[in-house]
Design a protein around this motif. Structure first.
Motif, PDB file in Angstrom:
ATOM      1  N   CYS A  43       0.851  -1.196   0.000  1.00  0.00           N
ATOM      2  CA  CYS A  43       0.000   0.000   0.000  1.00  0.00           C
ATOM      3  C   CYS A  43       0.883   1.242   0.000  1.00  0.00           C
ATOM      4  O   CYS A  43       2.099   1.147   0.184  1.00  0.00           O
ATOM      5  N   PRO A  44       0.312   2.423  -0.184  1.00  0.00           N
ATOM      6  CA  PRO A  44       1.101   3.643  -0.048  1.00  0.00           C
ATOM      7  C   PRO A  44       1.722   3.746   1.342  1.00  0.00           C
ATOM      8  O   PRO A  44       1.139   3.291   2.336  1.00  0.00           O
ATOM      9  N   VAL A  45       2.906   4.348   1.396  1.00  0.00           N
ATOM     10  CA  VAL A  45       3.622   4.538   2.660  1.00  0.00           C
ATOM     11  C   VAL A  45       3.816   6.034   2.884  1.00  0.00           C
ATOM     12  O   VAL A  45       4.350   6.730   2.012  1.00  0.00           O
ATOM     13  N   ALA A  46       3.385   6.534   4.031  1.00  0.00           N
ATOM     14  CA  ALA A  46       3.600   7.936   4.392  1.00  0.00           C
ATOM     15  C   ALA A  46       4.755   8.007   5.374  1.00  0.00           C
ATOM     16  O   ALA A  46       4.748   7.327   6.411  1.00  0.00           O
ATOM     17  N   LEU A  47       5.753   8.822   5.051  1.00  0.00           N
ATOM     18  CA  LEU A  47       6.922   9.012   5.895  1.00  0.00           C
ATOM     19  C   LEU A  47       6.813  10.402   6.512  1.00  0.00           C
ATOM     20  O   LEU A  47       6.799  11.405   5.794  1.00  0.00           O
ATOM     21  N   VAL A  48       6.695  10.429   7.839  1.00  0.00           N
ATOM     22  CA  VAL A  48       6.367  11.662   8.556  1.00  0.00           C
ATOM     23  C   VAL A  48       7.559  12.097   9.393  1.00  0.00           C
ATOM     24  O   VAL A  48       8.019  11.350  10.256  1.00  0.00           O
ATOM     25  N   ARG A  49       8.034  13.295   9.136  1.00  0.00           N
ATOM     26  CA  ARG A  49       9.107  13.838   9.945  1.00  0.00           C
ATOM     27  C   ARG A  49       8.547  14.910  10.856  1.00  0.00           C
ATOM     28  O   ARG A  49       7.481  15.465  10.614  1.00  0.00           O
TER      29      ARG A  49
ATOM     30  N   HIS B 297      13.289   8.726  -3.933  1.00  0.00           N
ATOM     31  CA  HIS B 297      14.455   8.687  -3.056  1.00  0.00           C
ATOM     32  C   HIS B 297      14.832  10.095  -2.605  1.00  0.00           C
ATOM     33  O   HIS B 297      15.076  10.350  -1.423  1.00  0.00           O
ATOM     34  N   ALA B 298      14.879  11.045  -3.553  1.00  0.00           N
ATOM     35  CA  ALA B 298      15.180  12.432  -3.199  1.00  0.00           C
ATOM     36  C   ALA B 298      14.106  13.006  -2.278  1.00  0.00           C
ATOM     37  O   ALA B 298      14.411  13.733  -1.318  1.00  0.00           O
ATOM     38  N   SER B 299      12.865  12.665  -2.545  1.00  0.00           N
ATOM     39  CA  SER B 299      11.749  13.211  -1.764  1.00  0.00           C
ATOM     40  C   SER B 299      11.791  12.758  -0.315  1.00  0.00           C
ATOM     41  O   SER B 299      11.649  13.574   0.612  1.00  0.00           O
ATOM     42  N   VAL B 300      11.969  11.456  -0.076  1.00  0.00           N
ATOM     43  CA  VAL B 300      11.899  10.962   1.292  1.00  0.00           C
ATOM     44  C   VAL B 300      13.113  11.388   2.121  1.00  0.00           C
ATOM     45  O   VAL B 300      13.058  11.400   3.350  1.00  0.00           O
ATOM     46  N   HIS B 301      14.207  11.746   1.453  1.00  0.00           N
ATOM     47  CA  HIS B 301      15.379  12.179   2.188  1.00  0.00           C
ATOM     48  C   HIS B 301      15.466  13.687   2.379  1.00  0.00           C
ATOM     49  O   HIS B 301      16.147  14.151   3.298  1.00  0.00           O
ATOM     50  N   HIS B 302      14.794  14.456   1.533  1.00  0.00           N
ATOM     51  CA  HIS B 302      15.012  15.902   1.583  1.00  0.00           C
ATOM     52  C   HIS B 302      13.753  16.760   1.682  1.00  0.00           C
ATOM     53  O   HIS B 302      13.870  17.947   1.973  1.00  0.00           O
ATOM     54  N   ALA B 303      12.581  16.227   1.423  1.00  0.00           N
ATOM     55  CA  ALA B 303      11.367  17.052   1.514  1.00  0.00           C
ATOM     56  C   ALA B 303      11.085  17.390   2.977  1.00  0.00           C
ATOM     57  O   ALA B 303      11.208  16.535   3.859  1.00  0.00           O
ATOM     58  N   PRO B 304      10.697  18.625   3.275  1.00  0.00           N
ATOM     59  CA  PRO B 304      10.475  19.030   4.661  1.00  0.00           C
ATOM     60  C   PRO B 304       9.117  18.635   5.227  1.00  0.00           C
ATOM     61  O   PRO B 304       8.880  18.790   6.419  1.00  0.00           O
ATOM     62  N   CYS B 305       8.216  18.142   4.379  1.00  0.00           N
ATOM     63  CA  CYS B 305       6.866  17.783   4.813  1.00  0.00           C
ATOM     64  C   CYS B 305       6.695  16.264   4.747  1.00  0.00           C
ATOM     65  O   CYS B 305       7.553  15.554   4.211  1.00  0.00           O
ATOM     66  N   PRO B 306       5.589  15.721   5.276  1.00  0.00           N
ATOM     67  CA  PRO B 306       5.326  14.293   5.086  1.00  0.00           C
ATOM     68  C   PRO B 306       5.311  13.930   3.608  1.00  0.00           C
ATOM     69  O   PRO B 306       4.879  14.717   2.759  1.00  0.00           O
TER      70      PRO B 306
END
Length: 281
Positions: free
Chosen positions: A130-136, A265-274
């Motif tokens: 399923c989709p995975v949300a990565l929350v910082r 890959h770039a998004s999950v390592h550098h985006a400031p939002c979920p």
């Protein structure tokens, strides 16, 4: 049976932020929330049994405390919890088979200012069903902050599942959907085509991709942008003030660079939002 929004809870305080974000998402989706804590002990001898009992008690308390906190804040939300005596990656991959969305937390910033995502989180983003949300975010950060939903898309092979997820999120949040299509070969570097600049053919392609989704979601305001930049950098830049970034990864993630592809890959390592990583065929 309704699929739940499932949050993986570990012993780090930052994962509490992810559970609160997951609770907000479950309410938006009218879905139940499921909290899962997975841990695996090695072989246990008679002398180690008290230690095992202590760890089991600590894990049980972790889930109970998180559930109580969320029930107090969201009394109408349906919440279930489970302590899974299995290694986390395998347990959460199994959970993804029956979840609407799998939510994982971040440990904060890495030394280069990016998303600190361990190998387990990266593999889950690459292989979950399923989709995975990565929350910082630090503990206590406000979940579900206001802002636009941003989606990175292509036009040669548009992914319906990615657009469906992005439009649904924007509709549920009553937010503007910013759609970014990036390509270094586009004219006018560092300028978007949302104001009429850029390549007409590329604009026409993007409009054609979005047209059926705009028809399906007439209430969603869409800001479609063509950006002359690398796709990874373009979506990260676009997400700087966003509530959520939605990107895709091929369902056969193992065959792609980094498992999830260079943009995700770039998004999950550098985006400031979920960041929501959505599988597509």
């Amino acid at each position: 049976m309704r699929r739940p929004v499932t949050a993986g809870l570990d012993g780090f305080p930052e994962s509490r932020t992810a559970t609160h974000w997951a609770a907000h998402e479950a309410l938006l989706c009218d879905a139940p929330l499921r909290l899962v804590h997975a841990w695996l002990l090695g072989s246990v001898t008679a002398r180690q049994i008290p230690r095992e009992d202590e760890q089991n008690l600590r894990a049980t308390r972790l889930l109970a405390d998180a559930e109580a906190e969320l029930r107090e804040r969201h009394p109408g939300l349906e919440i279930t919890t489970e302590l899974v005596p299995y290694e986390p990656e395998g347990a959460l991959l199994a959970e993804s088979e029956k979840a609407l969305l799998l939510v994982l937390g971040s440990r904060g910033l890495s030394g280069v200012g990016g998303f600190l995502l361990g190998s387990t989180g990266l593999r889950l983003a690459a292989h979950a069903a399923c989709p995975v949300a990565l929350v910082r975010g630090a503990p206590g950060a406000t979940p579900g902050a206001a802002g636009d939903v941003v989606a990175g898309v292509g036009t040669r092979h548009p992914a319906d599942s990615v657009l469906a997820f992005a439009f649904d999120e924007a509709a549920r949040r009553d937010a503007t959907l910013r759609v970014v299509r990036a390509d270094r070969r586009l004219p006018h570097p560092h300028r978007s085509a949302s104001g009429g600049e850029g390549d007409a053919a590329a604009r026409e392609e993007l409009d054609a991709v979005l047209r059926p989704w705009r028809d399906k979601h007439p209430g969603v305001a869409v800001d479609a942008r063509l950006v002359a930049d690398s796709p990874g950098r373009a979506v990260v830049d676009a997400a700087r003030d966003a509530a959520l970034l939605v990107v895709g990864r091929h369902a056969t993630g193992a065959a792609r660079p980094h498992g999830i592809g260079p943009i995700a890959h770039a998004s999950v390592h550098h985006a400031p939002c979920p960041v929501a990583v959505v599988p597509y065929d």
